[in-house]
Design a protein around this motif. Structure first.
Motif, PDB file in Angstrom:
ATOM      1  N   GLN A  47       0.827  -1.211   0.000  1.00 59.95           N
ATOM      2  CA  GLN A  47       0.000   0.000   0.000  1.00 59.95           C
ATOM      3  C   GLN A  47       0.861   1.261   0.000  1.00 59.95           C
ATOM      4  OE1 GLN A  47      -2.544  -0.554   3.430  1.00 59.95           O
ATOM      5  NE2 GLN A  47      -4.060  -1.718   2.256  1.00 59.95           N
ATOM      6  N   GLU A  48       1.949   1.241   0.752  1.00 56.49           N
ATOM      7  CA  GLU A  48       2.843   2.398   0.780  1.00 56.49           C
ATOM      8  C   GLU A  48       3.485   2.634  -0.586  1.00 56.49           C
ATOM      9  OE1 GLU A  48       5.616   1.510   3.850  1.00 56.49           O
ATOM     10  OE2 GLU A  48       4.282   2.157   5.484  1.00 56.49           O
ATOM     11  N   LEU A  49       3.907   1.562  -1.236  1.00 52.71           N
ATOM     12  CA  LEU A  49       4.506   1.691  -2.557  1.00 52.71           C
ATOM     13  C   LEU A  49       3.500   2.228  -3.563  1.00 52.71           C
ATOM     14  CD1 LEU A  49       6.572  -1.624  -2.665  1.00 52.71           C
ATOM     15  CD2 LEU A  49       7.518   0.686  -2.673  1.00 52.71           C
ATOM     16  N   GLY A  88      15.983  -2.544  -4.226  1.00 56.03           N
ATOM     17  CA  GLY A  88      15.674  -1.457  -5.143  1.00 56.03           C
ATOM     18  C   GLY A  88      14.283  -1.550  -5.732  1.00 56.03           C
ATOM     19  N   LEU A  89      13.307  -2.031  -4.951  1.00 54.25           N
ATOM     20  CA  LEU A  89      11.972  -2.265  -5.486  1.00 54.25           C
ATOM     21  C   LEU A  89      11.306  -0.971  -5.928  1.00 54.25           C
ATOM     22  CD1 LEU A  89       9.564  -4.014  -6.114  1.00 54.25           C
ATOM     23  CD2 LEU A  89       8.902  -3.920  -3.703  1.00 54.25           C
ATOM     24  N   LEU A  90      11.290   0.045  -5.082  1.00 58.79           N
ATOM     25  CA  LEU A  90      10.632   1.301  -5.431  1.00 58.79           C
ATOM     26  C   LEU A  90      11.279   1.930  -6.655  1.00 58.79           C
ATOM     27  CD1 LEU A  90       8.643   3.585  -4.968  1.00 58.79           C
ATOM     28  CD2 LEU A  90      10.218   4.543  -3.261  1.00 58.79           C
ATOM     29  N   ALA A  91      12.600   1.940  -6.704  1.00 56.45           N
ATOM     30  CA  ALA A  91      13.305   2.527  -7.842  1.00 56.45           C
ATOM     31  C   ALA A  91      12.955   1.799  -9.134  1.00 56.45           C
ATOM     32  CB  ALA A  91      14.815   2.490  -7.602  1.00 56.45           C
ATOM     33  N   THR A 142       3.888  -5.556 -11.896  1.00 56.83           N
ATOM     34  CA  THR A 142       4.048  -6.938 -11.438  1.00 56.83           C
ATOM     35  C   THR A 142       5.523  -7.202 -11.182  1.00 56.83           C
ATOM     36  OG1 THR A 142       2.140  -7.672 -12.735  1.00 56.83           O
ATOM     37  CG2 THR A 142       3.670  -9.363 -11.973  1.00 56.83           C
ATOM     38  N   ILE A 143       5.848  -7.618  -9.975  1.00 60.93           N
ATOM     39  CA  ILE A 143       7.232  -7.899  -9.596  1.00 60.93           C
ATOM     40  C   ILE A 143       7.524  -9.361  -9.877  1.00 60.93           C
ATOM     41  CG2 ILE A 143       8.959  -7.610  -7.803  1.00 60.93           C
ATOM     42  CD1 ILE A 143       7.318  -5.070  -8.558  1.00 60.93           C
TER      43      ILE A 143
END
Length: 258
Positions: A96-98, A132-135, A125-126
């Protein structure tokens, strides 16, 4: 058990994966990966892979804003993306934050006033997660929005940066590192930031800044300032890679029309 980056780096000046402090992981990107969508992309940063599709801009019923388009984000982490095989649902706080961060970033970045009473959906989709997920999500969304033809003043480029804080006399001062992997994120303080290109004769502007760890904000050797400085340089390198991908796609499209 996290790797002891602090003691290892002090003796070799190399990180666990062999990179120096200012080296990015291998970055690759593809555009128009799913022709059925309005815009799409695939971005890989090290072992983190993200697929993004764009739906819209499309006019929707009951739209809350009569003057601008509303940017929404859906993020799904595949169960096989992480070692623990844990499924992160939509109610997961981190997800939710992302989603909120990504939506807010592009809500202020895009020319949403050109699409009143409309919505733009960013679906992420990850496929693989190693830091470095957000980036990676911001970079994938930025390229996919370009593919969808949504106007923006500049490509938004993102990267993570951290700092190795000495616990003894092995390091004279905090040492910055760029583009952290998952093991480094578990052990070291870090932040994620994204920048947009500034106007002529102006420096790049920070559009997103998320501090993922607690660090000292005052003093002579300010870790936050150190991370910001290397992060700004890293964003420029990432932007060059993204712009090259977009130029190649543009050249391919123009050649196909001849």
């Amino acid at each position: 058990m996290p790797l002891d980056t602090t003691s290892t780096y002090s003796s070799t000046l190399l990180r666990q994966d062999g990179r120096r402090w200012n080296e990015l992981r291998k970055i690759s990107a593809s555009i128009s990966t799913q022709p059925s969508s309005d815009g799409s992309s695939l971005v890989t940063m090290g072992n983190t892979s993200v697929v993004c599709t764009i739906t819209g801009p499309r006019e929707g019923r009951g739209q809350r804003d009569n003057n601008n388009a509303i940017v929404e984000t859906e993020l799904n982490i595949a169960p096989f993306a992480q070692l623990d095989r844990r499924r992160a649902g939509r109610t997961d706080k981190r997800v939710q934050e992302l989603q909120t961060t990504i939506s807010q970033a592009f809500q202020s970045q895009l020319f949403t006033h050109l699409y009143p009473r409309s919505s733009i959906l960013i679906s992420l989709t990850i496929l693989s997660l190693d830091g470095g997920l957000l980036a990676a999500c911001l970079n994938a969304a930025s390229i996919a929005l370009v593919d969808a033809g949504v106007p923006m003043p500049s490509i938004l480029a993102a990267v993570s940066s951290g700092v190795i804080i000495p616990t003894d006399n092995s390091l004279a001062r905090p040492e910055p590192i760029l583009d952290l992997n998952n093991a480094e994120e578990q052990e070291l303080p870090f932040l994620s930031l994204a920048t947009v290109r500034g106007d002529a004769d102006e420096e790049d502007k920070i559009s997103v800044l998320v501090m993922d760890s607690r660090v000292q904000l005052t003093g002579t050797d300010n870790p936050a300032e150190t991370m910001l400085r290397i992060g700004l340089d890293g964003c420029q390198s990432v932007r060059r890679t993204m712009e090259e991908v977009i130029r190649r796609q543009g050249t391919k499209v123009m050649q196909g029309r001849r």
